[in-house]
Design a protein around this motif. Sequence first.
Motif, short mmCIF file in Angstrom:
data_model
loop_
_atom_site.label_atom_id
_atom_site.label_comp_id
_atom_site.label_asym_id
_atom_site.label_seq_id
_atom_site.Cartn_x
_atom_site.Cartn_y
_atom_site.Cartn_z
N MET A 132 0.81 -1.22 0.00
CA MET A 132 0.00 0.00 0.00
C MET A 132 0.85 1.27 0.00
SD MET A 132 -3.42 -0.83 2.16
CE MET A 132 -2.83 -1.83 3.49
N GLN A 133 2.12 1.16 0.38
CA GLN A 133 3.00 2.32 0.36
C GLN A 133 3.58 2.60 -1.03
OE1 GLN A 133 5.93 1.73 3.41
NE2 GLN A 133 4.42 1.78 5.05
N PRO A 135 3.55 3.91 -4.57
CA PRO A 135 2.70 4.93 -5.18
C PRO A 135 1.83 4.44 -6.33
CG PRO A 135 4.96 5.72 -4.99
CD PRO A 135 4.95 4.29 -4.57
N TRP A 137 0.41 1.70 -6.77
CA TRP A 137 -0.67 0.80 -6.35
C TRP A 137 -1.86 1.55 -5.76
CZ3 TRP A 137 -1.66 -4.21 -7.17
CH2 TRP A 137 -0.64 -4.96 -7.74
N LYS A 138 -1.71 2.83 -5.46
CA LYS A 138 -2.80 3.59 -4.81
C LYS A 138 -4.07 3.58 -5.64
CE LYS A 138 0.24 6.25 -2.04
NZ LYS A 138 0.41 7.13 -1.06
N LYS A 139 -3.96 3.78 -6.96
CA LYS A 139 -5.14 3.79 -7.81
C LYS A 139 -5.80 2.41 -7.83
CE LYS A 139 -7.10 5.09 -12.19
NZ LYS A 139 -6.88 5.51 -13.55
N PHE A 141 -5.84 0.19 -5.51
CA PHE A 141 -6.59 0.03 -4.26
C PHE A 141 -7.86 0.87 -4.26
CE2 PHE A 141 -2.57 -1.67 -2.51
CZ PHE A 141 -3.09 -2.86 -2.04
N SER A 142 -7.80 2.06 -4.86
CA SER A 142 -8.99 2.91 -4.89
C SER A 142 -10.08 2.31 -5.78
CB SER A 142 -8.63 4.33 -5.35
OG SER A 142 -8.34 4.35 -6.73
#
Length: 176
Positions: A132-133, A135, A137-139, A141-142
Amino acid sequence: GLLLSGDEFQDTLILSPPGFGKTTLLRDLIRNLSDGGCRKAGGYQIGVVDERSEIAACYLGIPQNDIGKNTDIYDSCPKETGIQYLLRSMSPQIIAVDEIAGDCDLKAVEQAFGCGCRILATTHAGSMEELMQKPHWKKVFSLNIFKRFIVIEKHGNNPQYRVLDQEGREVSGGKK
């Protein structure tokens, strides 16, 4: 059954540091899902993009590893291109790829998900927190693409598998 909800496969990401058996587990899951070993309705039609020839180990276009009877494969093909080919010509229910790493890989996975394909993939990360840290991968996860996460950890020489849902709750655990 841990990767199914009812009789339907849940998009799954396998994660661990290098050398913990992600690709081997991926290959076993592809074969099992393709052959219908975990599903009443029979095997899934699976499309594999084997960029480095590690999943099927094709030789002259023939898989040397058993990847199941309902599996199509693009060998030695970049993930982004292979996923496009699968979506356009093979009608897979599940697309499987090894070692999703950068933005191009993630965009291709996102596109496959948007077309209604389920995703089975691996990536390098020692934990959900580490993943999750990252960058890029943030999208992902969203968008809530992945519904199951298989985290492989080693305790001594024994791998331990934890299956988590998208909320990070353990679905089941134990040694395999």
